[in-house]
Design an enzyme around this catalytic site. Structure first.
Site: not given
Ligand SMILES: Cc1cc2nc3c(=O)[nH]c(=O)nc-3n(C[C@H](O)[C@H](O)[C@H](O)COP(=O)(O)OP(=O)(O)OC[C@H]3O[C@@H](n4cnc5c(N)ncnc54)[C@H](O)[C@@H]3O)c2cc1C
Ligand code: HEM
Ligand code: SF4
Ligand code: F3S
Ligand code: FES
Lengths: 593, 137, 235, 129
Positions: A125, A251, A253, A263, A266, A297, A363, A405
């Site tokens: 990666f 970031q 992407h 997306l 990668e 990235r 991203h 990142r």
């Molecule tokens: C398309 C894509 C691909 C990615 N691929 C990778 C990868 O291969 N490897 C990697 O390491 N990272 C990757 N990332 C980054 C990574 O997925 C995210 O940074 C990470 O999943 C964020 O997780 P989280 O738990 O912080 O929040 P999220 O999974 O975004 O969850 C947010 C949560 O908060 C809740 N929420 C938000 N606002 C409120 C509110 N006001 N009230 C109540 N609930 C709320 C939502 O309902 C949700 O449950 C990728 C991101 C994207 C967009």
């Protein structure tokens, strides 16, 4: 008569609250459940709809299952990838604890791909190297190209097993503070949740509140982020006097689908895909000869912009090609099925026989709510914590990612710090009494919501959202300078003024998405403001923050994290502070790949 | 435990699923069910009429005349068609039950059902219906 | 907005605070080349009527929020290109679940059924600090059913579910299958028990609507029949 | 919904009843038997002989003039009853409202029993020749 709010207010007492059910929130909830702490998980989406499920690529941990690897190498890559802005103690925690975290996920049932001898398989990666930068290493553990999906599902499954109490489709609209705001030494004592199904407000009281609400990519026009990623947690904390850290580091992407920004992981490059310009060259040769397409990235996104500016975009337009044809049908269909499908559906392109047009897409937020290693939210640059408030996941800034990142490190971040959050919160819950009464804590937000939904005329939120997204894309994108950022700060202030008159059409109390989207726009404006103001003040280039007027990294002045506070009474943010980067093992060096 | 979006949810259920545009599988199932019920209804009748052989042979013979009349023959043909389709499609289902991997060929199997149905069914129908023309002639 | 073409978007509306019955609203909405149905709905909401209500999040087919009945079939709105649909596009909520408002249905019942099959790994703790060993073949055995995003398109397209809402439904069976055939899991028997009652796998009539509706391309019917066979193969 | 909940969900606890498994198996097994028997029966009565020729007398003298043939027809009768009525049970489980389902099923089984008696009686008691 209907109104967007119902009269009755519920009040719920628990020990711990987790806001958000993505990877970070779920793991924290799981730890809390293991400790027997009464916990409420509030999420505005059903847990399995969280954006963690969109992560395709993988999660890095130096397991060394396929070739030699050490967590120190992972730590070094993280720091170098972050252009030396990462706090090195945090990066060490990340790289070390990634290993047991991934193993634990496997034990929870995550269906990782396997090596021929039945261990977790690993692949390459971007930015992950052997022996401090010598060449790519196989470090990313993966489950086909749906690693995030499997993490989200597995954690949710375990939460079901552990009997975690979920409040699905509860939108957290405010935080409750006891004894003043965060900057006045106050303590977070709960949240206000808006039950989407019926428009009732519920005040939750707790000893510990975790923000795990994810990022705010929707501030940009071309983004890989879900519609729901509107910076809620960051904005809510900001409004209560918590600073935001390193917001200028956002970031882009390199490989988003042209137009929509969806997306293409990668993993396509990890498996050996090429980036090609109009002349048919693998142009990364001239930017990162060693790592080529697997460079970090920020570098690739800049390289793409440079190619486009030099007129070498495909057909002179603003995109280049991602080419996987040479990998052959078998690899493409078996290792990259989701990516292949995305290109087919969203671009009408067949990756087996055609190159895929791609452009950089907004991203990931390196910045966010500042925390220490225990995920406790920080109130200032001196490390004072905000009692009762925690943050983990993309919403938080520990800071492990520094100025940029590395791919897969976000999932690692969720696992390691989500888990730490749960453990720390459990300790706090056991040693702290319940905060004072939260009666009436919903009044302020009730008035705000009523104001939104009862205004007879005004601008539609969608118009402001569109303008904001365009402004951020043009002015706070991959390349920045003083003029662009100055205009962005002004533009955002103007949009905030308009937002004061925004009007919601839907006046009902059942599932009023119109109201909530307007509310979310407010969060986006706040996070966008914090981003633009921080970016304006950082007169250097580092990682994802590239100032054309200050192209050099300036360690003398800026080897430090930005903290920005919200202005008082709706005035633009002006209060900034800097916090020195923690350096333990690796002295800052020039960053070449 | 989950606190979800239920309480205010309307007890209303959407009734527009009769217009669902299902694929071959749904049509195959609908035919299977209709033909099954049809054949069942006939069998109920048929066991009773066989029983008449013992209790009231004359009545049975009268019924036999109805069966061999022109409308009776049309009915017999339909019955045969229902039974035959049901049998063939039933085997299609049983085959998939035993070898779930064959589900990817369910459309192909369904086509095979129809091909067989017509190859054997048309001559069969001809044999049953032929006497109608002969009677008319 | 440069819009060369437009389509008729017919949306089923229902507001429990005003209406006693669902009704249809038809809007003429401009279309852009790569538009998906979700883009149309969003545009309709932004341009014409802010009260149009639907769920959505990821916008690229991975979160399962926006499964809807579109032109008579259950589809993810964000994954269905408008150009494939002709000039009139009819959008209604998923069939067979209680409507909360407009295109939003109550998913509780659906998730309850999912939870009822014990959709989580049950296995004795392992010694040491390494992962469990699982061969590539063992991993492949249940690969297909790990793809589920719990969108409910399958369950609500199933005639057997329409007839009998007590039927546990294809989505729950898919998620049970994912563990029943995972070599690491030790709880298959309980799940087979759960699925062998009156509202379990036997209600599947192999109508394949589920397979046809699944946005993840899971061979659901195969999974169901494998579970039936597994139940039948027990003493 | 019943007061007895299964784990965290609203579904009732599995009863451990295997009735539906046996029904499922019985329908599959009898269907294979019927595929041969019923199709053969239909072909014989329609293609080998002429429908109009099969009077009561003919049945007695020709078709049922052998014990093995009678046993075979009785077997077919059993298969049809098991298959057809369990099939109808399935259909009724789907469409008959739960209030009256139990009563209707009892009605269904009563018809099955009646047919069993009538069919067996005629096969067993019709004199040969
Ligand atoms: C398309 C894509 C691909 C990615 N691929 C990778 C990868 O291969 N490897 C990697 O390491 N990272 C990757 N990332 C980054 C990574 O997925 C995210 O940074 C990470 O999943 C964020 O997780 P989280 O738990 O912080 O929040 P999220 O999974 O975004 O969850 C947010 C949560 O908060 C809740 N929420 C938000 N606002 C409120 C509110 N006001 N009230 C109540 N609930 C709320 C939502 O309902 C949700 O449950 C990728 C991101 C994207 C967009
Ligand atoms: C001739 C060979 C036959 C075969 C191979 C056959 C096969 C089958 C199979 C496999 C099923 C189960 C369908 C399912 O569960 O999805 C079934 C259902 C059924 N069969 Fe038959 N069958 C045959 C003859 C008959 C006969 C003679 C009758 C009438 C008495 C009959 C009546 C039914 C009924 C009523 C159903 C239930 C329909 C439903 O569940 O939709 N079948 N058949
Ligand atoms: S099996 Fe397919 S259709 Fe059913 S819920 Fe899962 S993803 Fe959706
Ligand atoms: S639609 Fe229903 S009947 Fe079976 S094959 Fe799918 S579950
Ligand atoms: S919006 Fe996520 S699946 Fe369509």
């Amino acid at each position: 008569m209907s109104s967007a709010l119902r009269a009755e207010v519920g009040q719920i007492d628990v020990d711990a609250i987790v806001v958000g059910a993505g990877g970070a929130g779920l793991w924290a909830a799981l730890e809390l459940a293991r400790e027997g702490i009464p916990t409420a998980v509030l999420t505005k989406l059903y847990p399995t709809r969280s954006h963690t499920g969109a992560a395709q690529g993988g999660v890095c941990a130096a397991l060394g299952n396929v070739e030699e690897d050490h967590w120190e190498w992972h730590m070094f890559d993280t720091i170098k990838g972050g252009d030396y802005l990462a706090d090195q103690d945090a990066a060490e925690v990340l790289a070390r604890e990634a290993i047991p975290a991934v193993i634990e996920l496997e034990r929870m049932g995550l269906p990782f791909n396997r090596t021929p001898d039945g261990k977790i398989d690993q692949r390459r990666f971007g930015g992950h190297t052997r022996n401090y930068g010598e060449g790519p290493v196989r470090r990313s553990c993966y489950a086909a190209d749906r690693t995030g999906h499997m993490i989200l599902q597995t954690l949710y499954q375990q939460c079901i097993k552990a009997g975690v109490k979920f409040y699905d489709e509860y939108h957290v609209v405010d935080l409750v503070f006891d004894g003043g705001e965060a900057d006045k030494g106050g303590r977070c004592s709960g949240v206000v949740g808006y039950k989407i199904a019926d428009g009732t407000l519920h005040v939750f009281r707790a000893k510990a509140v975790l923000l795990a609400t994810g990022g705010y990519g929707r501030a940009w026009r071309v983004t890989s982020n879900a519609h729901s990623l509107t910076g809620d947690g960051m904005a809510l904390a900001w409004r209560h006097g918590v600073p935001l850290q390193d917001m200028e580091f956002y970031q882009f992407h390199p490989t988003g689908i042209v137009g929509t920004g969806i997306l293409l992981s990668e993993a396509a490059r990890g498996e050996g895909g090429y980036l090609i310009n109009d002349a048919g060259q693998r142009f990364m040769e001239s930017y990162a000869p060693k790592l080529m397409e697997l460079a970090p990235r920020d570098m690739i996104s800049r390289a793409i912009y440079q190619e486009i500016r030099a007129g070498r975009g495909i057909g002179g337009k603003d995109y280049i090609h991602l080419d996987v044809r040479h990998l052959g049908r078998k690899v493409i269909e078996e290792k990259l099925p989701d990516i292949t499908e995305l290109a087919r559906i969203y671009q009408g392109v067949e990756p087996i026989s055609e190159p895929v047009p791609v452009q950089p897409t907004a991203h990931y937020a390196m910045g966010g709510v500042p925390t220490n290693l225990e995920t406790e939210v920080l109130a200032d640059a001196r490390g004072n914590v905000v009692p009762g408030l925690f943050a983990a996941g993309e919403v938080a800034c520990v800071s492990v990612h520094g100025a940029n990142r590395l791919g897969t490190n976000s999932l690692v971040d969720l696992l390691v710090f989500g888990k730490r959050a749960g453990i720390r919160m459990a300790q706090i819950c056991k040693s702290t009494p319940q905060p004072g009464s939260v009666q009436g804590a919903e009044r302020a937000v009730r008035d705000e919501l009523l104001a939104l939904s009862t205004r007879p005329s005004g601008v539609r939120p969608a118009e402001i959202r569109r303008e904001l997204a365009a402004l951020m894309m043009d002015n706070v994108g991959v390349y920045r300078d003083e003029a662009l950022l100055g205009a962005a700060v002004k533009g955002i202030a103007k949009l905030k003024g308009e937002y004061a008159n925004v009007r919601v059409e839907d006046t009902g109390s059942v599932f009023n998405t119109d109201l909530l989207e307007a509310r979310e726009l407010g969060y986006l404006l706040d996070t966008a403001e914090a981003t633009a103001v921080s970016a304006y003040a950082r007169t250097e280039s580092r990682g994802a923050h590239s100032r054309e007027d200050f192209p050099e990294r300036n360690d003398a002045k800026f080897l430090a994290h930005t903290l920005v506070w919200q202005g008082s009474d709706g005035a633009p943010a002006t209060k900034l502070d800097y916090k020195l980067v923690t350096i333990t093992k690796f002295e800052p060096k020039a960053r070449v790949y | 435990m989950t606190q979800g979006s239920s309480p205010l949810a309307s007890p209303q259920k959407l009734r527009n699923y009769p217009s669902y545009r299902g694929g071959e599988g749904m049509v195959a199932w609908a035919f299977h069910r209709i033909s099954g019920i049809g054949v069942w209804a006939f069998i109920v009748l048929h066991v009773v009429d066989i029983w008449l052989i013992g209790v009231n042979p004359a009545l049975y013979d009268q019924l036999g005349n109805i069966y061999s009349s022109a409308p009776g023959r049309v009915m017999e043909t339909l019955l045969g068609a229902a039974l035959f389709y049901h049998a063939l499609n039933g085997m299609r289902i049983v085959v998939m039950d035993f070898w779930p991997a064959l589900t990817i060929y369910h459309r192909g199997l369904w086509r095979a059902v129809w091909v067989t149905f017509f190859i054997f069914g048309l001559p069969g129908a001809y044999i049953i219906l032929k006497p109608i023309w002969e009677m008319a002639a | 907005m440069a819009s060369a073409t437009q389509v008729e978007l017919k949306i089923q509306r229902f507001d429990p605070e005003r209406d006693s019955e669902p009704h249809w609203q038809t809007l003429t909405v401009p279309v852009e080349p790569m538009d998906r149905v979700l883009d149309l709905l969003t545009r309709a909401k932004e341009l014409f009527d802010g009260s149009i209500t639907f769920r959505r999040s990821c916008a690229h087919g991975v979160c399962g929020s926006d499964a809807l009945l579109i032109n008579g079939r259950n589809r993810l709105a964000c994954k269905l290109r408008v150009e494939a649909l002709g000039r009139t596009i009819t959008v209604a909520p998923l069939p067979g679940l209680p409507i909360v408002k407009d295109l939003v249905v109550d998913m509780e019942e659906f998730f309850d059924k999912f939870r009822s099959v014990q959709p989580y790994l049950v296995a004795a703790p392992v010694e040491g600090d390494g992962e469990r060993i699982q061969s590539e073949e063992q991993r492949d055995r249940y690969d297909d059913t790990t793809k589920c995003i719990l969108c409910a398109a399958c369950t609500t397209s199933c005639p057997s579910f329409w007839a009998q809402p007590e039927y546990v439904g294809p989505a729950a069976i898919v998620n049970a299958h994912r563990f029943i055939f995972d070599s690491r899991d030790e709880n298959a028997d309980t799940r087979l028990d759960i699925l062998s009652d009156e509202n379990g796998v036997w209600r599947c009539r192999t109508t394949f609507n589920c397979v046809e509706a699944c946005p993840r391309g899971i061979n659901i019917t195969k999974a169901i029949l494998e579970v039936s066979s597994a139940i039948s193969a027990r003493r | 919904m019943s007061a007895q909940k299964y784990s965290l969900s609203g579904r009732p606890r599995p009863t451990g009843s295997r009735v539906d498994l046996y029904v499922w198996r019985a329908v599959r097994i009898t269907s294979i038997a019927l595929f041969v028997l019923a199709l053969a029966h239909f072909s014989i009565t329609h293609f080998v002989y002429e429908v109009g020729d099969q009077s009561a007398e003919w049945v007695r003298q020709t078709r049922w003039n052998s014990i093995p043939l009678r046993v075979l027809d009785w077997g077919m009768l059993m298969a049809v009853l098991v298959h057809g009525f369990l099939g109808m049970r399935t259909v009724m489980q789907d469409y008959v409202p739960s209030r009256i389902r139990q009563a209707s099923l009892i009605g269904l089984y009563a018809i099955a029993l009646l047919l069993f008696v009538l069919g067996t009686q005629v096969i067993a008691t019709l004199p040969m020749r």
